[in-house]
Every structure is written in structure tokens, then in C-alpha cells.
Design an enzyme around this catalytic site. Structure first.
Site, PDB file in Angstrom:
ATOM      1  N   LYS A 147       7.129  -7.349   9.928  1.00 42.84           N
ATOM      2  CA  LYS A 147       6.669  -8.073   8.744  1.00 42.84           C
ATOM      3  C   LYS A 147       7.562  -9.281   8.439  1.00 42.84           C
ATOM      4  CE  LYS A 147       4.057  -4.447   6.376  1.00 42.84           C
ATOM      5  NZ  LYS A 147       2.802  -5.209   6.319  1.00 42.84           N
TER       6      LYS A 147
ATOM      7  N   ARG B 151       0.820  -1.214   0.000  1.00 38.83           N
ATOM      8  CA  ARG B 151       0.000   0.000   0.000  1.00 38.83           C
ATOM      9  C   ARG B 151       0.855   1.267   0.000  1.00 38.83           C
ATOM     10  NH1 ARG B 151      -0.397  -4.779   1.340  1.00 38.83           N
ATOM     11  NH2 ARG B 151       0.051  -4.311   3.515  1.00 38.83           N
TER      12      ARG B 151
ATOM     13  N   CYS C 245      -5.642  -3.185   8.700  1.00 37.74           N
ATOM     14  CA  CYS C 245      -4.498  -2.565   8.029  1.00 37.74           C
ATOM     15  C   CYS C 245      -4.838  -1.095   7.875  1.00 37.74           C
ATOM     16  CB  CYS C 245      -4.250  -3.193   6.651  1.00 37.74           C
ATOM     17  SG  CYS C 245      -3.024  -2.294   5.659  1.00 37.74           S
TER      18      CYS C 245
ATOM     19  N   THR D 184      -3.048   1.448   6.353  1.00 41.80           N
ATOM     20  CA  THR D 184      -2.757   2.069   5.065  1.00 41.80           C
ATOM     21  C   THR D 184      -3.784   1.702   4.011  1.00 41.80           C
ATOM     22  OG1 THR D 184      -0.426   1.819   5.695  1.00 41.80           O
ATOM     23  CG2 THR D 184      -0.872   2.619   3.484  1.00 41.80           C
TER      24      THR D 184
ATOM     25  N   THR E   3       2.825   3.874   8.911  1.00 43.29           N
ATOM     26  CA  THR E   3       3.658   3.735   7.723  1.00 43.29           C
ATOM     27  C   THR E   3       3.801   5.087   7.030  1.00 43.29           C
ATOM     28  OG1 THR E   3       1.806   3.285   6.238  1.00 43.29           O
ATOM     29  CG2 THR E   3       2.795   1.388   7.369  1.00 43.29           C
TER      30      THR E   3
ATOM     31  N   CYS F  16      -0.421   1.697  12.693  1.00 37.52           N
ATOM     32  CA  CYS F  16      -0.047   0.634  11.753  1.00 37.52           C
ATOM     33  C   CYS F  16      -0.219  -0.647  12.545  1.00 37.52           C
ATOM     34  CB  CYS F  16       1.389   0.792  11.283  1.00 37.52           C
ATOM     35  SG  CYS F  16       2.043  -0.683  10.445  1.00 37.52           S
TER      36      CYS F  16
END
Length: 239
Positions: free
Chosen positions: A171, A53, A87, A89, A131, A201
Site C-alpha cells: 500500500k 475495511r 478488494c 475485504t 487481511t 488480498c
């Protein structure tokens, strides 16, 4: 007797997979329940193939919207009554998703605002970690400003040196390695006058939880979205 008419929650996940799994765990743990049948019937669509994203926001990556709409179609077909997206973003494509479905989509920023209120903060200066894409799209700044909050964020150097690498660690399943840089970034926001820090985030709460608790209020957007989902379910049950 089990209520076969209880509305199902759809979870559009996979962004990233660990954050989606944590959302499912927190949804379960935060639900007031004494037996299996008291929990929220849920369908998780976890597709980590959704294009990045932040890269899409920069114009350097593939548009994630077709992938998001594919997930929404799958959740519709499964009979879900609402959709939660763990999520942040991805909410940059919120309007496009809303336009493509008849289902209500719970907005994670609105859930975060409710979490701040639950913590006793109904205005004032709030720190935001997220992010690069979330911050650049001003997803939080726009909605929180309307509620009387002043949102401050890390500067570009802090994002490049501290926050973005820490998100990448989560991640990559290196959760413990993310704790110190994320806590450093949060403390810097508090030093600048933030009364609380929003973890904007869904990877960030995983890193923050890997070490000692913060000595200041934290609004965890995974928990916030889980609580919003529980409120939706309870409202439907009472309808």
C-alpha cells in the site's frame, strides 16, 4: 463495425489504488483480443478515500458502506451492466451492496473458487493469505467450505509479524519489500499441508509477483476476478 451495445463492466476500486490498476492491466492482458474493439468496455471508479475495511471490521474505524454505495451509484449512472470489486475485504459488505443495486456484483471468493478449479483443485486443503479483516469475517472459509475445501490461515503471530506489515508495504508502494515476508507466509501454509495458496488480498499478488515464482499453485484473486469479468462479458455478448 464497433458494437455500441456491448455491456460495460464497472470496477469499484481504489482499495488500494495500485491493486485496482493491476486489475485493469490483468483484465486487459487476459482478454482474448486482437484489436482495441475486442476488449471489455470498462469504467473504473477508483476512490482511495473509502475508509479502511479492516478497521471497520474491528469496530475502530468508519463504516465504508456509504462510500461503497456512492461508487456503485456512480457506476450505475455510467451505464455499467455489472460490478467487479478488486478488494477482498470490501466483500464483507457484499450483502449491503447487493441490496442497494439492480446490477449483479461478481463475488471475488466465487471467482477464486473457479480459479482453484482451473488449477485442477476441486477440494482439499487450501492455504489463505489475506487481511486481518478478511480472515476475521471468514469470507473465504464460509464459501470455500461449501465447495469442499478445507481452508487454513496464518496464526495471529504470523499475521502481526509477517502478513499485515507486508500488505502495508504494498500500500506504501514498497512492492519488492513485501515479497520475502509474503512468500515466507505462503510456504508456511504449504508446510502445513495446503495444496495451493489463495492470495485473498489484492495487494498480495503484487508482492508475490516481485520475486521468483512460487514452487506451488497460487490462486491470484486479481486474475481470478479478471477471468470472472471476462466470462460475464462473453456471456452477455452471446445473449
Amino acid at each position: 463495425m464497433t458494437d455500441q451495445g456491448a455491456p460495460m463492466l464497472g470496477v469499484l476500486g481504489g482499495m488500494g489504488p495500485l491493486a485496482s490498476a493491476q486489475f485493469m492491466a490483468r483484465l486487459t492482458l487476459l482478454t482474448p483480443a486482437e484489436r482495441d474493439q475486442d476488449h471489455i468496455p470498462t469504467v473504473l471508479w477508483s476512490d482511495p478515500r473509502v475508509p479502511d475495511r479492516t478497521a471497520a471490521q474491528r469496530g475502530t474505524g468508519e463504516d465504508p458502506l456509504p462510500w461503497l454505495l456512492r461508487g456503485i451509484s456512480g457506476l450505475e449512472a455510467a451505464g455499467c451492466g455489472a460490478i467487479a470489486i478488486p478488494c477482498n475485504t470490501a466483500h464483507g459488505w457484499f450483502d449491503g451492496m447487493v441490496a442497494a443495486t439492480r446490477l449483479p456484483i461478481l463475488h471475488i471468493v466465487d471467482a477464486a473458487a473457479e480459479e482453484l478449479a482451473r488449477l485442477g483443485l476441486r477440494g482439499g486443503r487450501i492455504g489463505l493469505l489475506g487481511t486481518e479483516g478478511t480472515l476475521a469475517m471468514r469470507l473465504y472459509q464460509k464459501r470455500l467450505d461449501q465447495r469442499g475445501y478445507e481452508t487454513i490461515t496464518p496464526d495471529d503471530a504470523e499475521m502481526t509479524r509477517v502478513v499485515s506489515p507486508a500488505i502495508a508495504e504494498v500500500k506504501a508502494n514498497h512492492v519488492r519489500e513485501a515479497y520475502e515476508p509474503l512468500m515466507e507466509a505462503a510456504k508456511r501454509l504449504v508446510a502445513r499441508g495446503a495444496h495451493a495458496v489463495v492470495l485473498g488480498c489484492t495487494e498480495i499478488p503484487l508482492g508475490i509477483a516481485a520475486g521468483p515464482a512460487a514452487p506451488f499453485p497460487i490462486a491470484d484473486t486479481i486474475d481470478a476476478l479478471a477471468r470472472a469479468s471476462i466470462r460475464w462479458h462473453q456471456a452477455r455478448q452471446g445473449a
